[in-house]
Design a protein around this motif. Structure first.
Motif, PDB file in Angstrom:
ATOM      1  N   GLY A   1       0.786  -1.225   0.000  1.00 39.02           N
ATOM      2  CA  GLY A   1       0.000   0.000   0.000  1.00 39.02           C
ATOM      3  C   GLY A   1       0.817   1.273   0.000  1.00 39.02           C
ATOM      4  O   GLY A   1       1.826   1.395   0.675  1.00 39.02           O
ATOM      5  N   ALA A   2       0.336   2.260  -0.763  1.00 36.71           N
ATOM      6  CA  ALA A   2       1.053   3.527  -0.877  1.00 36.71           C
ATOM      7  C   ALA A   2       1.014   4.321   0.416  1.00 36.71           C
ATOM      8  O   ALA A   2       1.915   5.099   0.698  1.00 36.71           O
TER       9      ALA A   2
ATOM     10  N   GLU B   1      -2.293   0.516  -4.101  1.00 33.83           N
ATOM     11  CA  GLU B   1      -2.827   1.332  -3.012  1.00 33.83           C
ATOM     12  C   GLU B   1      -4.346   1.263  -2.989  1.00 33.83           C
ATOM     13  O   GLU B   1      -5.002   1.189  -4.023  1.00 33.83           O
TER      14      GLU B   1
END
Length: 250
Positions: free
Chosen positions: A28-29, A170
């Motif tokens: 995930g970003a 993300e």
């Protein structure tokens, strides 16, 4: 399909039907943004003297030039981007400044992290580009966190023959994915969405868009509160048809 439990997600792609695609895992970003300083994540020598005529819309004179997408760790302020902010180093040590840079075609809401460098950066089989430097101020577009500056950072270039890879995945907030973009949309019954960003644009070998067969090759791993894990494919693919390097997993 419910992709996220406790915001823990992992996306893996084994897209064997795509030219040069490889198996990659991205996280995930939000975690990346919190833990990493501003930096380019990738630079891919995606087009060698082969930008199409339509690229002149992005940059006058771009047709027939090289195209190199550079994916950044944070979304950026478009007003801070200038061609002279970037320097491309070739294998011979020669350097080039892009003739222009743009966030298009990956310019939908919340996508502004892929900068397309256009110009002459060497040839894949004779003095290819090996490094991209950011030599002046390129600023993030943060409004709810401190703004970061990419100046002084660099990244090695992924060679032309290596093909694109997944560089980032993300979770997308509903207030973003419910907005219309240039690409296709997720089904109206979608409950959650993941954006997958590749190092370059991805199509089938015949230049068609991805379809049902490629949807099933995306795998999303879910981690529950008790630590157990499960895996499945998205119910649908979206953000197709806009010629950029992002897909939505719906």
């Amino acid at each position: 399909m419910n992709f996220m439990k406790k915001n823990s997600l992992c996306v893996a792609a084994a897209l064997f039907g795509l030219a040069h695609a490889s198996v990659v895992v991205a996280e995930g970003a939000q975690q990346l943004a919190a833990e990493q300083s501003a930096r380019p994540l990738s630079a891919f020598f995606g087009l060698d003297n082969n930008l199409p005529f339509g690229a002149n819309v992005l940059c006058l004179g771009a047709s027939g030039k090289d195209g190199m997408p550079v994916v950044l760790s944070h979304t950026v302020n478009p007003d801070s981007l200038k061609a002279e902010d970037f320097r491309v180093v070739r294998q011979s040590g020669a350097t080039n400044t892009p003739m222009c840079v743009t966030l298009r075609p990956a310019s939908d809401m919340d996508e502004n992290r892929t900068v397309l460098l256009i110009g002459e950066f060497g040839n894949a089989d004779d003095d290819p580009p090996v490094k991209v430097l950011i030599v002046d101020d390129v600023l993030s577009d943060a409004t709810d966190s401190p703004q970061v500056n990419f100046r002084g950072t660099q990244v090695s270039v992924i060679p032309f023959d290596a093909g694109p890879e997944i560089i980032l995945a993300e979770a997308v907030p509903k207030d973003i994915w419910s907005l219309s973009g240039r690409g296709t949309s997720c089904p109206t019954a979608t409950k959650q969405m993941v954006r997958v960003t590749w190092t370059g644009g991805v199509r089938l070998p015949n230049r068609d868009e991805l379809g049902e067969a490629q949807r099933t090759l995306y795998k999303v791993s879910l981690t529950a509160a008790d630590g157990s894990r499960s895996e499945g494919s998205p119910a649908a693919l979206a953000d197709l048809g806009d010629a950029d390097n992002n897909h939505f997993l719906c």
